[in-house]
Design an enzyme around this catalytic site. Structure first.
Site, PDB file in Angstrom:
ATOM      1  N   HIS A  76       0.852  -1.179   0.000  1.00  0.00           N
ATOM      2  CA  HIS A  76       0.000   0.000   0.000  1.00  0.00           C
ATOM      3  C   HIS A  76       0.895   1.238   0.000  1.00  0.00           C
ATOM      4  O   HIS A  76       0.787   2.083  -0.871  1.00  0.00           O
ATOM      5  CB  HIS A  76      -0.934   0.007   1.214  1.00  0.00           C
ATOM      6  CG  HIS A  76      -1.925   1.124   1.196  1.00  0.00           C
ATOM      7  ND1 HIS A  76      -2.982   1.193   2.075  1.00  0.00           N
ATOM      8  CD2 HIS A  76      -2.020   2.242   0.418  1.00  0.00           C
ATOM      9  CE1 HIS A  76      -3.702   2.296   1.829  1.00  0.00           C
ATOM     10  NE2 HIS A  76      -3.126   2.950   0.833  1.00  0.00           N
ATOM     11  N   GLU A 134       0.687   7.914  -3.715  1.00  0.00           N
ATOM     12  CA  GLU A 134       1.496   7.570  -2.548  1.00  0.00           C
ATOM     13  C   GLU A 134       2.695   8.495  -2.412  1.00  0.00           C
ATOM     14  O   GLU A 134       3.060   8.899  -1.304  1.00  0.00           O
ATOM     15  CB  GLU A 134       1.936   6.099  -2.617  1.00  0.00           C
ATOM     16  CG  GLU A 134       0.810   5.106  -2.406  1.00  0.00           C
ATOM     17  CD  GLU A 134       0.132   5.293  -1.058  1.00  0.00           C
ATOM     18  OE1 GLU A 134       0.833   5.274  -0.022  1.00  0.00           O
ATOM     19  OE2 GLU A 134      -1.110   5.460  -1.031  1.00  0.00           O
ATOM     20  N   HIS A 138       2.499  10.994   0.737  1.00  0.00           N
ATOM     21  CA  HIS A 138       3.359  10.540   1.838  1.00  0.00           C
ATOM     22  C   HIS A 138       4.848  10.789   1.582  1.00  0.00           C
ATOM     23  O   HIS A 138       5.563  11.253   2.474  1.00  0.00           O
ATOM     24  CB  HIS A 138       3.119   9.053   2.100  1.00  0.00           C
ATOM     25  CG  HIS A 138       1.682   8.715   2.365  1.00  0.00           C
ATOM     26  ND1 HIS A 138       1.028   9.102   3.512  1.00  0.00           N
ATOM     27  CD2 HIS A 138       0.770   8.042   1.613  1.00  0.00           C
ATOM     28  CE1 HIS A 138      -0.232   8.671   3.469  1.00  0.00           C
ATOM     29  NE2 HIS A 138      -0.417   8.041   2.328  1.00  0.00           N
TER      30      HIS A 138
END
Length: 250
Positions: A76, A134, A138
């Site tokens: 993930h 992502e 992040h």
């Protein structure tokens, strides 16, 4: 088939040794993120990850639709959380890259792209869209990957480092094999207790991870880590995850 569970507690799996990645500015010593030493104003955020010093390595088991290999979980992401349980997201809009594949290939990581196409997938969007999300959400919040931390920075190389570290950490956390060794396998009828899961996984490090379930089916695992020095050191120290961090995130 899905993993069916009665409860949701699990332990972490050990991590790999340090990596050799992009040449970076030299730091005098490797300070562990979220430690008292990391708080010192004399320690550069290029040398220790702060404030996002606790990293969550998250994995999927997708069944609707089925995504990834049938004998492995998939990635993930790798998320930097602050040491107090809070977290930042989308930290640098100027580095929200929209072609991760090309960035990786330009940094000599074509084999990494191939691996990610198998093991870093979404069940709702293209792999490229998922990777872009992502990274922008992040990856841009990892202080030691700031462009200013690179002595000869080339656009996108910090993203290449992020994905390399995230993949190599994932490879060291074989959730499927750890559960399978204890007879915990995907099933449409079997259920497993938290004590069975903990017995299977706590033998490795003793650090408790977090499970996310939907309709009593396991679909995600979170592993917590601190890091000694920059993220590219890949010197991960397993850690527990606080209750305040156990929220639904993407």
């Amino acid at each position: 088939m899905a993993f069916k569970f009665i409860s949701v507690a699990v332990a972490a799996i050990p991590v790999a040794s340090a990596l050799s990645l992009t040449t970076r500015a030299t730091c005098s010593s490797a300070v562990e993120s979220c430690s008292s030493g990391a708080d010192s104003s004399s320690i550069s955020s290029c040398c220790v990850n702060k404030p996002g010093g606790q990293f969550l390595q998250t994995q999927f088991w997708d069944t609707d639709p089925v995504t990834g290999p049938n004998d492995s979980w998939t990635i993930h992401g790798l998320w930097p959380d602050n040491c107090d349980g809070t977290f930042d997201e989308n930290c640098d809009s100027s580095r929200e890259y929209n072609d991760i594949t090309t960035i990786l290939q330009n940094n000599g990581k074509s084999s990494l792209v191939s691996y990610m196409q198998d093991y870093w997938q979404s069940n709702s969007e293209s792999p490229e869209q998922f990777w872009e999300h992502e990274w922008s959400t992040h990856g841009t919040c990892v202080s030691t990957l700031d462009p200013d931390c690179y002595p000869n920075y080339k656009e996108g190389q910090e993203a290449a480092d992020y994905f390399q570290v995230a993949v190599d950490l994932f490879k060291s956390l074989d959730t499927y094999s750890a559960l399978s060794a204890a007879g915990i396998t995907p099933s449409s009828s079997k259920t497993y207790t938290s004590s069975q899961i903990q017995a299977a996984l706590q033998k490795v490090t003793g650090k408790v991870a977090v499970i996310s379930c939907s309709n009593n089916e396991l679909y995600q695992v979170y592993y917590g880590f601190f890091v000694n020095g920059p993220l590219t050191n890949a010197d991960f120290v397993p850690s527990t995850i606080g209750k305040s961090q156990q929220t639904i995130r993407a």
